[in-house]
Design a protein around this motif. Sequence first.
Motif, PDB file in Angstrom:
ATOM      1  N   GLU A  46      48.447  43.241  33.279  1.00 60.23           N
ATOM      2  CA  GLU A  46      48.364  44.648  33.657  1.00 60.23           C
ATOM      3  C   GLU A  46      48.646  45.580  32.482  1.00 60.23           C
ATOM      4  O   GLU A  46      48.097  46.676  32.414  1.00 60.23           O
ATOM      5  N   THR A 109      42.212  40.080  33.636  1.00 56.71           N
ATOM      6  CA  THR A 109      42.011  41.300  34.435  1.00 56.71           C
ATOM      7  C   THR A 109      40.744  41.981  33.906  1.00 56.71           C
ATOM      8  O   THR A 109      40.768  42.593  32.842  1.00 56.71           O
ATOM      9  N   ASP A 114      41.349  45.239  39.373  1.00 56.74           N
ATOM     10  CA  ASP A 114      42.273  44.094  39.296  1.00 56.74           C
ATOM     11  C   ASP A 114      43.733  44.551  39.365  1.00 56.74           C
ATOM     12  O   ASP A 114      44.591  43.833  39.876  1.00 56.74           O
ATOM     13  N   ILE A 118      46.110  42.931  42.000  1.00 57.88           N
ATOM     14  CA  ILE A 118      47.347  42.247  41.591  1.00 57.88           C
ATOM     15  C   ILE A 118      48.519  42.815  42.402  1.00 57.88           C
ATOM     16  O   ILE A 118      49.347  42.072  42.925  1.00 57.88           O
ATOM     17  N   ALA A 180      37.059  41.918  42.568  1.00 60.15           N
ATOM     18  CA  ALA A 180      38.434  41.561  42.172  1.00 60.15           C
ATOM     19  C   ALA A 180      39.089  40.690  43.243  1.00 60.15           C
ATOM     20  O   ALA A 180      39.776  39.711  42.939  1.00 60.15           O
ATOM     21  N   TRP A 184      40.684  36.914  42.758  1.00 63.02           N
ATOM     22  CA  TRP A 184      42.148  36.723  42.810  1.00 63.02           C
ATOM     23  C   TRP A 184      42.647  36.008  44.062  1.00 63.02           C
ATOM     24  O   TRP A 184      43.806  35.584  44.118  1.00 63.02           O
TER      25      TRP A 184
END
Length: 304
Positions: A46, A109, A114, A118, A180, A184
């Motif tokens: 991030e 990412t 994302d 996350i 995304a 994930w």
Amino acid sequence: MSTFDEVIAADQRIEPRDEMPEAYRKTMVRQIAQHAHSEIIGMQPEGYWITRAPSLRRKAILLAKVQDEAGHGLYLYAAAETLGMDRADLTERLIDGRQKYSSIFNYPTLSYADVGVIGWLVDGAAICNQVPLCRSSYGPYARAMIRVCKEESFHQRQGYELLMTMMGGTAAQRAMVQDAVDRWWWPSLMMFGPPDADSPNTARSMAWRIKRHTNDELRQKFVDMTVPQAERLGVTLPDPELRWNAERGHHDFGTPDWDELKRVIGGDGPCNAERIANRRRAHEEGAWVREAAAAHARKKEATP
Ligand code: ACO
């Protein structure tokens, strides 16, 4: 004075000065160190987006969130120190590959969505796993988890809010969110660890009340919790086998790719090398700061 077994049987906390079996101490060091490393390595996926955030508001939120992760890492290293470990030594063990960190942070990412995913899925999984750890048998770890969980729940909500905003935007933004989620979802399920049948540590950690639920129990809880959130958001979870099972009172879901989890834990995930290289470089480039801080502390100690 109660013995270790009596304290565990009475569901009370083991404190640093209490007697504990060496195997318990080692298990706690292993779990706390892995957890601390995960928080620190988890700043990277991030952190990349801080300079790329689409607005000042989003930048401020993300900056605060990544700083929180650093704080969690520090708490956890401090908890490991209560077991006689040295933080510098733990960092060495991370960067030379002797200690693990969560598989999830070895995925890239690729878009700003994302960051939201996350927050929603990865931090959501972390909360599911960590709320029961607030009742873990080792006192300093359990207490650290209380504050960590409060902050994680804020992180999860900021992720969900970001995704809600994007889902109310353009078709391209909605497609970014779905992409995304597709990338994930399965890695998030893998965060809970291998299936119970292949989890060498679970039985003993449950007996010692370090872990309060097995990996599969927590994974199921996470799926049940997340499905209605996905519906509300308007995204599809990428699992054709996902459906409500009225008999069990839970969702059935597909099997994660356990070989992929093994590869990622073993160092062969998409970003493992990059994450460790970045951590090593940050450690080396920070050497002068550590030296200066130590010199300052010595000087202060010497001055009456
Ligand atoms: N990523 C990396 N390693 C993993 C993962 C994972 N997702 N899941 C399991 N492993 C490792 C275990 O650490 C263990 O390795 P080791 O024996 O060499 O230490 C091995 O795979 C076998 O797994 P288990 O027997 O199931 O291990 P354990 O009982 O420790 O359970 C778990 C694993 C659930 C991750 C547990 O350690 C835990 O709850 N840890 C605290 C939470 C945590 O570390 N979260 C970090 C990510 S969350 C965040 O930072 C946002």
